[in-house]
Design an enzyme around this catalytic site. Structure first.
Site, PDB file in Angstrom:
ATOM      1  N   SER A  98       0.879  -1.184   0.000  1.00 40.60           N
ATOM      2  CA  SER A  98       0.000   0.000   0.000  1.00 40.60           C
ATOM      3  C   SER A  98       0.906   1.220   0.000  1.00 40.60           C
ATOM      4  O   SER A  98       2.062   1.145   0.431  1.00 40.60           O
ATOM      5  CB  SER A  98      -0.840   0.012   1.279  1.00 40.60           C
ATOM      6  OG  SER A  98      -1.463   1.271   1.446  1.00 40.60           O
ATOM      7  N   TYR A 104      -1.401  -1.181  10.624  1.00 41.42           N
ATOM      8  CA  TYR A 104      -1.595  -1.389   9.182  1.00 41.42           C
ATOM      9  C   TYR A 104      -0.424  -0.784   8.402  1.00 41.42           C
ATOM     10  O   TYR A 104       0.178  -1.437   7.551  1.00 41.42           O
ATOM     11  CB  TYR A 104      -2.912  -0.750   8.729  1.00 41.42           C
ATOM     12  CG  TYR A 104      -3.183  -0.901   7.242  1.00 41.42           C
ATOM     13  CD1 TYR A 104      -3.741  -2.060   6.724  1.00 41.42           C
ATOM     14  CD2 TYR A 104      -2.870   0.124   6.349  1.00 41.42           C
ATOM     15  CE1 TYR A 104      -3.987  -2.207   5.364  1.00 41.42           C
ATOM     16  CE2 TYR A 104      -3.110  -0.007   4.993  1.00 41.42           C
ATOM     17  CZ  TYR A 104      -3.673  -1.171   4.495  1.00 41.42           C
ATOM     18  OH  TYR A 104      -3.909  -1.314   3.141  1.00 41.42           O
ATOM     19  N   LYS A 127       2.367  -2.834   6.142  1.00 40.42           N
ATOM     20  CA  LYS A 127       2.578  -2.648   4.704  1.00 40.42           C
ATOM     21  C   LYS A 127       4.041  -2.302   4.398  1.00 40.42           C
ATOM     22  O   LYS A 127       4.574  -2.695   3.364  1.00 40.42           O
ATOM     23  CB  LYS A 127       1.616  -1.588   4.159  1.00 40.42           C
ATOM     24  CG  LYS A 127       0.150  -2.048   4.187  1.00 40.42           C
ATOM     25  CD  LYS A 127      -0.065  -3.342   3.394  1.00 40.42           C
ATOM     26  CE  LYS A 127      -1.495  -3.800   3.352  1.00 40.42           C
ATOM     27  NZ  LYS A 127      -1.714  -5.019   2.548  1.00 40.42           N
TER      28      LYS A 127
END
Ligand code: NAD
Length: 315
Positions: free
Chosen positions: A204, A219, A223
């Site tokens: 991402s 998160y 990533k």
């Protein structure tokens, strides 16, 4: 001397039920796979560079019952793939997505009846034995794997000061360990069968920037780990015929993100405003990137990160 015996460690948390509000929970009444499939994108008769063709490749996509993963699987079919595997958490969801994919392409007349073989597999990617069993099944059915897209991932938002430790472990189990288990099993098959394989890890733009205002430290960190995992595996497997790259999308307006932003007035506009191109991404914007990385068109590209974010992370 202590007489206390050490308690066995608790089993890892189940990750399906996550509080709504803390996570991007999928709306229960949303009966579409997370994107719109368009059948007007050209056909295999279109004159195009042959190295972009996915013909003859067995493609496996995790988290493909819906959302970006489902779109990646369909994109491979649009580019000539006729043997693919849809992995998702629940067997029934994977079966349904596989059947719908085949029916859509057959009903549109884009493929002959029976031309596409799509296997749905229920598998929790955070379980190493489940991933091993899934890849053994894929190898037995299709004789090998040419492409893996490790796409399954979750996001949950809590301020870091309050982030529940179990939730953080769960997120890393799926987003980091799960990606690795899948990459390793795919690579073992590719190496054993001497297949020039391509593994694409879905990272991402959050690997490079911190999203704002939503608090999602684990998160973002997961990533960043995925991005560097791609580079590290690429180096280890470069001489074994296996390429590994990361694809990093920016904000993509999937059916899910549409539902997520709907109650938050101004959120979508603020994402678009922070993007030099002035809009958020359409899942279709990733099609060229996924085919490039998965196909022979990128045969000298390994360990790289392809960022598709409308310029969000360069300013
Ligand atoms: N949508 C975006 O804007 C965006 C942007 C950047 C990166 N990404 C990444 O793209 C990937 C797909 O995102 P999406 O928006 O399509 O999400 P989504 O929630 O719509 O789809 C994710 C899929 O993964 C499956 N899944 C979850 N946990 C799993 C597990 N343990 N085992 C197997 N399958 C599991 C879910 O059931 C679901 O079908 C994720 O890795 C996400 O982090 C998305």
């Amino acid at each position: 001397m202590s007489t206390t015996s050490k308690a066995p460690s608790p089993p890892p948390p189940a990750h399906a039920p996550i509080d709504e509000g803390a996570t991007f929970a999928y709306p229960k009444d949303l009966d579409i796979p997370g994107h719109e499939t368009r059948h007007d994108q050209g056909s295999r008769k279109t004159r195009t560079l042959k190295t972009f063709s996915m013909e003859g490749k067995v493609c496996v996509v995790t988290g493909a019952a819906r959302g970006l993963g489902n779109m990646f699987a369909r994109t491979f079919v649009e580019s000539g793939c006729s043997k693919l595997v849809i992995i998702d958490l629940r067997q029934e969801d994977a079966d349904k997505a596989a059947a719908e994919l085949v029916a859509d392409f057959e009903n549109q007349g884009e493929v002959e009846k029976g031309e596409i073989e799509c296997l749905g597999l229920g598998c929790d990617v955070s379980s190493e034995p489940a991933v091993q069993a899934a890849f053994a099944q894929i190898s037995a059915k299709f004789g090998g794997v040419h492409v893996l897209v490790a796409n399954a991932g979750i996001v949950a938002n809590y301020p870091a000061l309050e982030y529940p430790a179990e939730r953080m472990k769960q997120l890393f189990d799926i987003n980091v360990h799960g990606v690795f288990y899948c990459a390793r099993e795919a690579a073992k098959i590719m190496i054993e069968k001497q297949i020039q394989g391509s593994i694409v890890l879905i990272a991402s733009m959050s690997a490079n920037i911190v999203n704002y205002p939503q608090p999602q430290m684990p998160y973002n960190a997961s990533k960043a780990a995925v991005k560097h995992m791609a580079a590290s595996l690429a180096v280890e497997w470069a001489q074994k015929g296996v390429r590994v790259n990361a694809l990093s999308p920016g904000y993509m307006l999937t059916a899910l993100t549409k539902a997520v932003v709907a109650p938050h007035v101004g959120m979508l506009e603020s994402w678009a405003e922070k993007t030099p191109m002035g809009r958020v991404g359409d899942p279709e914007d990733l099609k060229g990137a996924i085919v490039y990385l998965a196909s022979d068109a990128s045969k000298f590209t390994t360990g790289s990160e392809l960022v598709v974010d409308g310029g969000y992370s360069i300013i």
